[in-house]
Design a protein around this motif. Structure first.
Motif, PDB file in Angstrom:
ATOM      1  N   SER A  35      46.841 -44.890  29.605  1.00 46.57           N
ATOM      2  CA  SER A  35      45.750 -45.276  29.376  1.00 46.57           C
ATOM      3  C   SER A  35      44.784 -46.369  28.611  1.00 46.57           C
ATOM      4  CB  SER A  35      44.904 -44.006  28.750  1.00 46.57           C
ATOM      5  OG  SER A  35      45.286 -42.794  29.705  1.00 46.57           O
ATOM      6  N   PRO A  36      44.822 -47.504  29.554  1.00 50.78           N
ATOM      7  CA  PRO A  36      44.191 -48.450  28.415  1.00 50.78           C
ATOM      8  C   PRO A  36      43.035 -49.051  27.810  1.00 50.78           C
ATOM      9  CG  PRO A  36      44.196 -49.333  30.552  1.00 50.78           C
ATOM     10  CD  PRO A  36      44.565 -48.163  31.030  1.00 50.78           C
ATOM     11  N   PHE A  37      42.152 -48.022  28.471  1.00 52.24           N
ATOM     12  CA  PHE A  37      40.860 -48.523  27.683  1.00 52.24           C
ATOM     13  C   PHE A  37      40.518 -47.730  26.520  1.00 52.24           C
ATOM     14  CE2 PHE A  37      39.250 -49.157  32.297  1.00 52.24           C
ATOM     15  CZ  PHE A  37      39.591 -49.753  32.469  1.00 52.24           C
ATOM     16  N   GLN A  38      39.502 -48.296  25.366  1.00 51.39           N
ATOM     17  CA  GLN A  38      39.434 -47.477  24.217  1.00 51.39           C
ATOM     18  C   GLN A  38      38.117 -46.769  24.772  1.00 51.39           C
ATOM     19  OE1 GLN A  38      36.834 -48.827  21.698  1.00 51.39           O
ATOM     20  NE2 GLN A  38      35.227 -49.016  22.925  1.00 51.39           N
ATOM     21  N   VAL A  39      38.322 -45.487  23.247  1.00 49.47           N
ATOM     22  CA  VAL A  39      38.003 -44.260  23.093  1.00 49.47           C
ATOM     23  C   VAL A  39      37.628 -44.745  21.528  1.00 49.47           C
ATOM     24  CG1 VAL A  39      37.064 -42.339  23.482  1.00 49.47           C
ATOM     25  CG2 VAL A  39      38.107 -43.606  25.601  1.00 49.47           C
ATOM     26  N   ALA A  40      36.146 -44.714  21.135  1.00 49.19           N
ATOM     27  CA  ALA A  40      35.888 -44.844  19.339  1.00 49.19           C
ATOM     28  C   ALA A  40      35.945 -43.733  19.491  1.00 49.19           C
ATOM     29  CB  ALA A  40      34.199 -45.645  19.264  1.00 49.19           C
ATOM     30  N   PRO A  41      36.969 -43.582  17.667  1.00 49.25           N
ATOM     31  CA  PRO A  41      37.270 -41.778  17.584  1.00 49.25           C
ATOM     32  C   PRO A  41      36.188 -41.740  17.000  1.00 49.25           C
ATOM     33  CG  PRO A  41      37.373 -44.355  15.936  1.00 49.25           C
ATOM     34  CD  PRO A  41      37.403 -44.826  17.510  1.00 49.25           C
ATOM     35  N   TRP A  42      34.959 -41.785  17.223  1.00 44.42           N
ATOM     36  CA  TRP A  42      33.643 -41.343  16.180  1.00 44.42           C
ATOM     37  C   TRP A  42      32.438 -40.708  17.527  1.00 44.42           C
ATOM     38  CZ3 TRP A  42      33.666 -46.636  15.883  1.00 44.42           C
ATOM     39  CH2 TRP A  42      33.454 -47.250  17.180  1.00 44.42           C
ATOM     40  N   GLY A 269      38.063 -54.808  11.114  1.00 49.66           N
ATOM     41  CA  GLY A 269      37.068 -55.267  10.274  1.00 49.66           C
ATOM     42  C   GLY A 269      35.997 -55.136   9.755  1.00 49.66           C
ATOM     43  N   ARG A 270      35.734 -54.132  10.453  1.00 51.64           N
ATOM     44  CA  ARG A 270      34.096 -53.636   9.649  1.00 51.64           C
ATOM     45  C   ARG A 270      34.127 -52.001   9.281  1.00 51.64           C
ATOM     46  NH1 ARG A 270      31.338 -55.265  15.795  1.00 51.64           N
ATOM     47  NH2 ARG A 270      30.571 -56.313  14.888  1.00 51.64           N
ATOM     48  N   LYS A 271      33.518 -52.652   7.651  1.00 48.75           N
ATOM     49  CA  LYS A 271      34.336 -50.815   7.136  1.00 48.75           C
ATOM     50  C   LYS A 271      33.126 -49.438   6.679  1.00 48.75           C
ATOM     51  CE  LYS A 271      37.639 -53.026   5.984  1.00 48.75           C
ATOM     52  NZ  LYS A 271      39.014 -52.161   6.456  1.00 48.75           N
ATOM     53  N   ALA A 272      31.750 -50.379   7.365  1.00 46.61           N
ATOM     54  CA  ALA A 272      30.655 -49.051   7.677  1.00 46.61           C
ATOM     55  C   ALA A 272      30.860 -48.259   8.870  1.00 46.61           C
ATOM     56  CB  ALA A 272      28.945 -50.389   7.064  1.00 46.61           C
ATOM     57  N   TYR A 273      30.288 -46.864   8.613  1.00 45.39           N
ATOM     58  CA  TYR A 273      29.870 -45.740  10.008  1.00 45.39           C
ATOM     59  C   TYR A 273      29.459 -47.175  10.531  1.00 45.39           C
ATOM     60  CZ  TYR A 273      28.881 -41.916  12.473  1.00 45.39           C
ATOM     61  OH  TYR A 273      29.201 -41.090  13.394  1.00 45.39           O
ATOM     62  N   PRO A 274      29.964 -46.900  11.852  1.00 46.29           N
ATOM     63  CA  PRO A 274      30.672 -45.535  12.147  1.00 46.29           C
ATOM     64  C   PRO A 274      32.420 -45.937  12.155  1.00 46.29           C
ATOM     65  CG  PRO A 274      29.765 -46.690  14.108  1.00 46.29           C
ATOM     66  CD  PRO A 274      29.385 -47.051  13.370  1.00 46.29           C
ATOM     67  N   TRP A 275      32.227 -47.422  11.868  1.00 50.87           N
ATOM     68  CA  TRP A 275      33.583 -48.183  12.047  1.00 50.87           C
ATOM     69  C   TRP A 275      34.898 -48.161  11.453  1.00 50.87           C
ATOM     70  CZ3 TRP A 275      32.965 -51.121  16.661  1.00 50.87           C
ATOM     71  CH2 TRP A 275      31.331 -51.623  16.745  1.00 50.87           C
ATOM     72  N   ASN A 276      34.358 -47.523   9.841  1.00 51.46           N
ATOM     73  CA  ASN A 276      35.241 -47.274   9.061  1.00 51.46           C
ATOM     74  C   ASN A 276      36.527 -48.009   8.814  1.00 51.46           C
ATOM     75  OD1 ASN A 276      32.766 -45.688   8.454  1.00 51.46           O
ATOM     76  ND2 ASN A 276      33.608 -43.533   8.870  1.00 51.46           N
ATOM     77  N   GLY A 277      36.567 -48.846   9.588  1.00 49.96           N
ATOM     78  CA  GLY A 277      37.906 -49.835   9.298  1.00 49.96           C
ATOM     79  C   GLY A 277      38.792 -49.312   9.696  1.00 49.96           C
ATOM     80  N   ARG A 278      38.392 -48.294  10.960  1.00 49.21           N
ATOM     81  CA  ARG A 278      39.348 -48.033  11.769  1.00 49.21           C
ATOM     82  C   ARG A 278      39.680 -48.528  13.414  1.00 49.21           C
ATOM     83  NH1 ARG A 278      37.022 -42.082  12.724  1.00 49.21           N
ATOM     84  NH2 ARG A 278      33.907 -42.435  12.828  1.00 49.21           N
ATOM     85  N   HIS A 279      38.285 -49.379  13.568  1.00 50.41           N
ATOM     86  CA  HIS A 279      38.639 -49.267  14.787  1.00 50.41           C
ATOM     87  C   HIS A 279      39.090 -50.473  15.172  1.00 50.41           C
ATOM     88  CE1 HIS A 279      35.975 -50.899  18.834  1.00 50.41           C
ATOM     89  NE2 HIS A 279      36.198 -49.626  18.385  1.00 50.41           N
ATOM     90  N   GLN A 280      40.434 -50.195  16.234  1.00 49.62           N
ATOM     91  CA  GLN A 280      40.874 -51.610  16.632  1.00 49.62           C
ATOM     92  C   GLN A 280      40.802 -51.373  18.073  1.00 49.62           C
ATOM     93  OE1 GLN A 280      45.198 -50.751  15.308  1.00 49.62           O
ATOM     94  NE2 GLN A 280      44.508 -52.778  14.992  1.00 49.62           N
ATOM     95  N   ALA A 281      40.530 -52.441  18.672  1.00 53.18           N
ATOM     96  CA  ALA A 281      39.751 -52.977  20.013  1.00 53.18           C
ATOM     97  C   ALA A 281      40.254 -54.631  20.650  1.00 53.18           C
ATOM     98  CB  ALA A 281      38.827 -52.482  20.565  1.00 53.18           C
ATOM     99  N   LEU A 282      40.606 -54.483  22.019  1.00 61.26           N
ATOM    100  CA  LEU A 282      39.905 -55.791  22.653  1.00 61.26           C
ATOM    101  C   LEU A 282      38.767 -56.177  23.525  1.00 61.26           C
ATOM    102  CD1 LEU A 282      41.365 -58.926  22.424  1.00 61.26           C
ATOM    103  CD2 LEU A 282      42.858 -58.264  24.299  1.00 61.26           C
ATOM    104  N   GLY A 283      37.966 -56.187  23.595  1.00 59.98           N
ATOM    105  CA  GLY A 283      36.860 -56.488  24.485  1.00 59.98           C
ATOM    106  C   GLY A 283      37.311 -58.380  25.672  1.00 59.98           C
ATOM    107  N   MET A 284      37.661 -57.712  26.888  1.00 58.11           N
ATOM    108  CA  MET A 284      37.985 -58.923  27.729  1.00 58.11           C
ATOM    109  C   MET A 284      36.968 -58.674  28.362  1.00 58.11           C
ATOM    110  SD  MET A 284      41.839 -59.308  28.086  1.00 58.11           S
ATOM    111  CE  MET A 284      42.125 -57.924  29.130  1.00 58.11           C
ATOM    112  N   GLU A 285      35.419 -59.624  28.194  1.00 58.51           N
ATOM    113  CA  GLU A 285      34.313 -59.708  28.727  1.00 58.51           C
ATOM    114  C   GLU A 285      33.865 -60.924  29.825  1.00 58.51           C
ATOM    115  OE1 GLU A 285      32.041 -59.054  25.059  1.00 58.51           O
ATOM    116  OE2 GLU A 285      33.756 -57.721  24.254  1.00 58.51           O
ATOM    117  N   PRO A 286      34.584 -60.583  30.756  1.00 58.68           N
ATOM    118  CA  PRO A 286      33.493 -62.302  31.608  1.00 58.68           C
ATOM    119  C   PRO A 286      32.345 -62.776  31.528  1.00 58.68           C
ATOM    120  CG  PRO A 286      34.821 -60.912  33.109  1.00 58.68           C
ATOM    121  CD  PRO A 286      34.868 -59.788  31.651  1.00 58.68           C
TER     122      PRO A 286
END
Length: 332
Positions: A35-42, A269-286
């Motif tokens: 399951s390679p796609f990210q799903v944000a935790p919030w 790198g983003r610390k405010a809600y909703p990221w809260n320093g927990r978001h790890q993902a890579l966008g590969m965006e054409p």
């Protein structure tokens, strides 16, 4: 609203909000499921309704028409000052990324969706089809853009993938491109990693803000950050290797439509809600655009368009625009 169905080589979920896919499970030829796609935790938080639509249940992949958001920004001298078009200054990555799509057809072999833009908008509607490959762990996409009036717009696709493991456990496999350009400022104040507004010959030789050399093809990155790199003049294909897990995801698109690939490094790198320093993902965006700076900046002369890679597409009324792309999984 969400639709989920299985096919021989996996399982696919699609939500109405943003037309986003995810989670997606691919069944590899050896029987493994990934399951390679990210799903944000919030995505189920009570507070998520405070957020722009695009962030409320952030996941997977979706189209962005136009790509980016108009805003007044302080940019380096080689990036011209531009105005702000009211049509493109509210919804991050466009109306369609922040509102509910309609499910037009859901069958055992495809999903089709559409969304109508507000009456005053130059874009009339988008149509999107998602077709699982009956012979392989892969998804085929088609996006159609219909406009009310002629317009030059940035636009793009937004596949976003999980980042896992220790530094070096993943690798971006990008070949045949002209150069890499770093973002001309701070994506997130205090969270930038790459030296701003620079060009690099290779993704493996990016310059850091502190003078260090960074192999930006290796993930996870060794430092917490929120940053963007644009691969310019790319040939319409890229791979993401999960080397520790021994599989890869391959993305192919029509290079005549999208001459760049935007890499979004979201590494806690983003610390405010909703990221809260927990978001790890890579966008590969054409994309056909100048970073995510919006259609007005992309339409103005900028270092990327001046290099020969277009940063807007011309859309015409009465001539629907269609583009196709494919995301597939395979063992390494």
């Amino acid at each position: 609203m969400e639709k989920t169905f299985e096919w021989r080589h996996g399982q696919l979920s699609v939500q109405a909000l943003g037309g986003m896919i995810g989670p997606v499970e691919f069944k590899l030829p050896n029987g493994r499921r990934v399951s390679p796609f990210q799903v944000a935790p919030w995505g189920e938080d009570d507070r998520r309704t405070e957020l722009p639509g695009i962030l409320q249940r952030l996941r997977g992949e979706w189209p962005c028409v136009p790509f980016g958001t108009d805003a007044l920004r302080e940019l380096p001298e080689n990036w011209p000052a531009v105005g702000v078009d009211k049509n493109f200054a509210t919804d991050p990555h466009g109306f369609s990324a922040n509102h509910n799509w309609q499910f037009d057809q859901v069958s055992s072999d495809m999903i089709s969706m559409s969304i109508r833009y507000p009456d005053e908008h130059p874009i009339e509607m988008l149509r999107r089809t998602i077709t699982p490959d009956p012979t392989a762990p892969a998804l085929d996409f088609e996006l159609e853009v219909i406009v009310r009036e002629a317009c030059d717009l940035s636009f793009g696709l937004h596949p976003t993938f999980k980042v896992l493991g220790r530094p070096g456990d993943m690798r971006i496999d990008a070949k045949h491109y002209d150069f890499v350009h770093s973002f001309p400022g701070d994506v997130e104040p205090g969270a930038a990693l790459f030296a701003p507004n620079q060009t690099f010959e290779k993704l493996e030789n990016a310059a850091g803000r502190n003078g260090q050399q960074i192999d930006a093809s290796q993930l996870p990155l060794p430092e917490e950050c929120e940053d963007l790199l644009q691969i310019v003049g790319i040939n319409g294909e890229v791979g993401l290797e999960y080397t520790a897990e021994k599989y890869a995801v391959n993305l192919n698109w029509q290079k005549e439509h999208f001459g760049s690939l935007l890499l979004w490094y979201s590494n806690k790198g983003r610390k405010a809600y909703p990221w809260n320093g927990r978001h790890q993902a890579l966008g590969m965006e054409p994309i056909c655009g100048a970073f995510d700076l919006g259609p007005s900046q992309s339409k103005a002369g900028n270092p990327i368009s001046e290099s020969g890679t277009p940063t807007t597409m011309r859309f015409k009324p009465g001539i629907p625009f269609k583009t196709k792309y494919r995301i597939a999984a395979a063992p390494l």
